[in-house]
Design a protein around this motif. Sequence first.
Motif, PDB file in Angstrom:
ATOM      1  N   LEU A 150       0.824  -1.213   0.000  1.00 49.08           N
ATOM      2  CA  LEU A 150       0.000   0.000   0.000  1.00 49.08           C
ATOM      3  C   LEU A 150       0.857   1.262   0.000  1.00 49.08           C
ATOM      4  N   SER A 151       2.021   1.200   0.632  1.00 51.73           N
ATOM      5  CA  SER A 151       2.900   2.370   0.656  1.00 51.73           C
ATOM      6  C   SER A 151       3.801   2.437  -0.572  1.00 51.73           C
ATOM      7  N   ARG A 152       3.688   1.436  -1.434  1.00 53.52           N
ATOM      8  CA  ARG A 152       4.456   1.376  -2.683  1.00 53.52           C
ATOM      9  C   ARG A 152       5.962   1.436  -2.434  1.00 53.52           C
ATOM     10  N   ASP A 153       6.375   0.747  -1.392  1.00 55.98           N
ATOM     11  CA  ASP A 153       7.796   0.647  -1.078  1.00 55.98           C
ATOM     12  C   ASP A 153       8.311  -0.648  -1.721  1.00 55.98           C
ATOM     13  N   TRP A 154       8.723  -0.548  -2.976  1.00 49.61           N
ATOM     14  CA  TRP A 154       9.082  -1.750  -3.718  1.00 49.61           C
ATOM     15  C   TRP A 154      10.381  -2.376  -3.202  1.00 49.61           C
ATOM     16  N   TRP A 155      11.306  -1.544  -2.727  1.00 53.75           N
ATOM     17  CA  TRP A 155      12.512  -2.102  -2.142  1.00 53.75           C
ATOM     18  C   TRP A 155      12.190  -2.915  -0.888  1.00 53.75           C
ATOM     19  N   GLY A 156      11.266  -2.407  -0.093  1.00 53.53           N
ATOM     20  CA  GLY A 156      10.849  -3.159   1.088  1.00 53.53           C
ATOM     21  C   GLY A 156      10.236  -4.491   0.720  1.00 53.53           C
ATOM     22  N   LEU A 157       9.413  -4.493  -0.345  1.00 54.48           N
ATOM     23  CA  LEU A 157       8.808  -5.743  -0.808  1.00 54.48           C
ATOM     24  C   LEU A 157       9.871  -6.705  -1.324  1.00 54.48           C
ATOM     25  N   ILE A 158      10.872  -6.152  -2.025  1.00 55.79           N
ATOM     26  CA  ILE A 158      11.950  -7.003  -2.525  1.00 55.79           C
ATOM     27  C   ILE A 158      12.713  -7.636  -1.359  1.00 55.79           C
ATOM     28  N   MET A 159      12.966  -6.839  -0.314  1.00 55.06           N
ATOM     29  CA  MET A 159      13.669  -7.371   0.850  1.00 55.06           C
ATOM     30  C   MET A 159      12.879  -8.522   1.488  1.00 55.06           C
ATOM     31  N   CYS A 160      11.588  -8.322   1.698  1.00 54.20           N
ATOM     32  CA  CYS A 160      10.748  -9.369   2.293  1.00 54.20           C
ATOM     33  C   CYS A 160      10.661 -10.574   1.369  1.00 54.20           C
ATOM     34  N   GLY A 161      10.564 -10.314   0.068  1.00 57.61           N
ATOM     35  CA  GLY A 161      10.509 -11.415  -0.887  1.00 57.61           C
ATOM     36  C   GLY A 161      11.772 -12.261  -0.856  1.00 57.61           C
ATOM     37  N   CYS A 162      12.923 -11.611  -0.722  1.00 63.94           N
ATOM     38  CA  CYS A 162      14.184 -12.349  -0.632  1.00 63.94           C
ATOM     39  C   CYS A 162      14.235 -13.211   0.632  1.00 63.94           C
ATOM     40  N   LEU A 163      13.775 -12.640   1.746  1.00 62.83           N
ATOM     41  CA  LEU A 163      13.742 -13.422   2.984  1.00 62.83           C
ATOM     42  C   LEU A 163      12.789 -14.611   2.865  1.00 62.83           C
ATOM     43  N   MET A 164      11.672 -14.411   2.176  1.00 62.54           N
ATOM     44  CA  MET A 164      10.730 -15.513   1.974  1.00 62.54           C
ATOM     45  C   MET A 164      11.334 -16.602   1.093  1.00 62.54           C
ATOM     46  N   ILE A 165      12.127 -16.201   0.101  1.00 62.04           N
ATOM     47  CA  ILE A 165      12.809 -17.191  -0.739  1.00 62.04           C
ATOM     48  C   ILE A 165      13.792 -18.001   0.098  1.00 62.04           C
ATOM     49  N   SER A 166      14.535 -17.312   0.976  1.00 66.69           N
ATOM     50  CA  SER A 166      15.470 -18.001   1.858  1.00 66.69           C
ATOM     51  C   SER A 166      14.738 -18.988   2.757  1.00 66.69           C
ATOM     52  N   ARG A 167      13.599 -18.543   3.295  1.00 72.08           N
ATOM     53  CA  ARG A 167      12.800 -19.431   4.149  1.00 72.08           C
ATOM     54  C   ARG A 167      12.282 -20.635   3.365  1.00 72.08           C
ATOM     55  N   PHE A 168      11.879 -20.407   2.122  1.00 68.37           N
ATOM     56  CA  PHE A 168      11.343 -21.492   1.298  1.00 68.37           C
ATOM     57  C   PHE A 168      12.424 -22.525   0.993  1.00 68.37           C
ATOM     58  N   ILE A 169      13.633 -22.065   0.717  1.00 72.47           N
ATOM     59  CA  ILE A 169      14.739 -22.995   0.458  1.00 72.47           C
ATOM     60  C   ILE A 169      14.999 -23.856   1.695  1.00 72.47           C
ATOM     61  N   ASN A 170      15.039 -23.222   2.863  1.00 77.01           N
ATOM     62  CA  ASN A 170      15.264 -23.984   4.097  1.00 77.01           C
ATOM     63  C   ASN A 170      14.122 -24.947   4.375  1.00 77.01           C
ATOM     64  N   PHE A 171      12.892 -24.525   4.055  1.00 78.74           N
ATOM     65  CA  PHE A 171      11.733 -25.407   4.236  1.00 78.74           C
ATOM     66  C   PHE A 171      11.884 -26.673   3.405  1.00 78.74           C
ATOM     67  N   ILE A 172      12.255 -26.525   2.150  1.00 75.62           N
ATOM     68  CA  ILE A 172      12.408 -27.674   1.258  1.00 75.62           C
ATOM     69  C   ILE A 172      13.502 -28.607   1.767  1.00 75.62           C
ATOM     70  N   ILE A 173      14.632 -28.043   2.182  1.00 76.98           N
ATOM     71  CA  ILE A 173      15.748 -28.879   2.623  1.00 76.98           C
ATOM     72  C   ILE A 173      15.418 -29.606   3.921  1.00 76.98           C
ATOM     73  N   ILE A 174      14.724 -28.935   4.843  1.00 76.20           N
ATOM     74  CA  ILE A 174      14.301 -29.609   6.083  1.00 76.20           C
ATOM     75  C   ILE A 174      13.366 -30.766   5.751  1.00 76.20           C
ATOM     76  N   GLN A 175      12.446 -30.554   4.823  1.00 72.33           N
ATOM     77  CA  GLN A 175      11.523 -31.619   4.419  1.00 72.33           C
ATOM     78  C   GLN A 175      12.286 -32.812   3.840  1.00 72.33           C
ATOM     79  N   LEU A 176      13.342 -32.538   3.063  1.00 78.29           N
ATOM     80  CA  LEU A 176      14.124 -33.617   2.469  1.00 78.29           C
ATOM     81  C   LEU A 176      14.962 -34.353   3.508  1.00 78.29           C
ATOM     82  N   ARG A 177      15.465 -33.618   4.489  1.00 77.31           N
ATOM     83  CA  ARG A 177      16.331 -34.231   5.504  1.00 77.31           C
ATOM     84  C   ARG A 177      15.542 -34.947   6.588  1.00 77.31           C
ATOM     85  N   ASP A 178      14.288 -34.567   6.782  1.00 71.73           N
ATOM     86  CA  ASP A 178      13.472 -35.128   7.864  1.00 71.73           C
ATOM     87  C   ASP A 178      12.854 -36.451   7.415  1.00 71.73           C
ATOM     88  N   ARG A 179      13.658 -37.488   7.434  1.00 75.36           N
ATOM     89  CA  ARG A 179      13.197 -38.817   7.067  1.00 75.36           C
ATOM     90  C   ARG A 179      13.696 -39.808   8.104  1.00 75.36           C
TER      91      ARG A 179
END
Length: 338
Positions: A150-179
């Motif tokens: 809503l505030s049109r802070d695209w850099w802020g959105l990019i920062m959050c998006g990057c953190l979400m990508i990092s979280r998603f990568i860790n999520f996938i790897i934890i799922q693969l290792r948790d066997r």
Amino acid sequence: MTLDPPVDTRVESVGLDAAGLVALADIGTVQERTVLTGTSSILDIFVLVPGLHLQQKAPGLNAGEHPACAALTSGYVFRVENPATVFYLQRVGRTGQLTHVEVRKVEEPTTWYRSLFLALLPGQEMTFLPIAAYILAVSWGLGVLILLTLSRDWWGLIMCGCLMISRFINFIIIQLRDRPGWTGADEEGEKGDLLILLSEDRWVRMKGYVNDLKAVTSGQWLRREHPLEGWFTAIATVIVYLVAALAGNVEQFGKILLLCLFVGSAGLLALANTATKQLHMHGRVLEVVGKRISYKRRKDLTDELIKETGRDDWALGMGMKPMSQDIKGFRRGTAVIT
């Protein structure tokens, strides 16, 4: 004609150029959540907290401790090798007290909404406070994303998006290792009774079926990373550092939102961890049952358990009872001294 953003982003001048460094804070809330639930949830990508790049180091929360353990039913002495279980026992144990822990299998879902809940929140304890705190943490992240949009802070959105990508990568790897891996021979239907000696004179008695006890005390919780998984973990870590480096491009209002996001999410996730009383792992649940029992001396505990079990070989093997001169056939080399 320029349209003003729907959210007033004017704030007083405050130096927040290093706000992104908060993401690098070395706190263990994400690691603790991963241990207590035994895995990672897809909703974790919206829980953006400091230290999220350390998630793959969750097995190290036991601080390298592998306590001595004795099977009171057979006298066999070994060590608890599963780091997640050791961390949980360290968490619930108290100095000079005996804590009773029960291990049981997780019940299979019988309704569609139960199945959906387990799919979205695997390993989540079915009590109000930890669920509410975790859902609020997820909502907190979504709320910040909406405000940045809503505030049109695209850099802020990019920062959050990057953190979400990092979280998603860790999520996938934890799922693969948790066997589930190696847990020893099958002993279906047999019941077990373990005494575990933790550091700082914390004593835990763990009961349950032998197969369930093996599943949570032996082998690995998360298998070792494959080289390719290690590369992706490194990428996820670099992304977090990149966010810290580029956070200066975010608008002032966005920096305040990022600070609120990090602090608020960390607080809510810490509350969820504190309120969680169980450990979920490999389809099993560990939970404290009954009241803790205090002892003035370890010898009092030893004598009581010897009288109850009718055998003392486990106490000799763990060094909890001095070996008499007339005992024959006992190999000193097998004793575990704590």
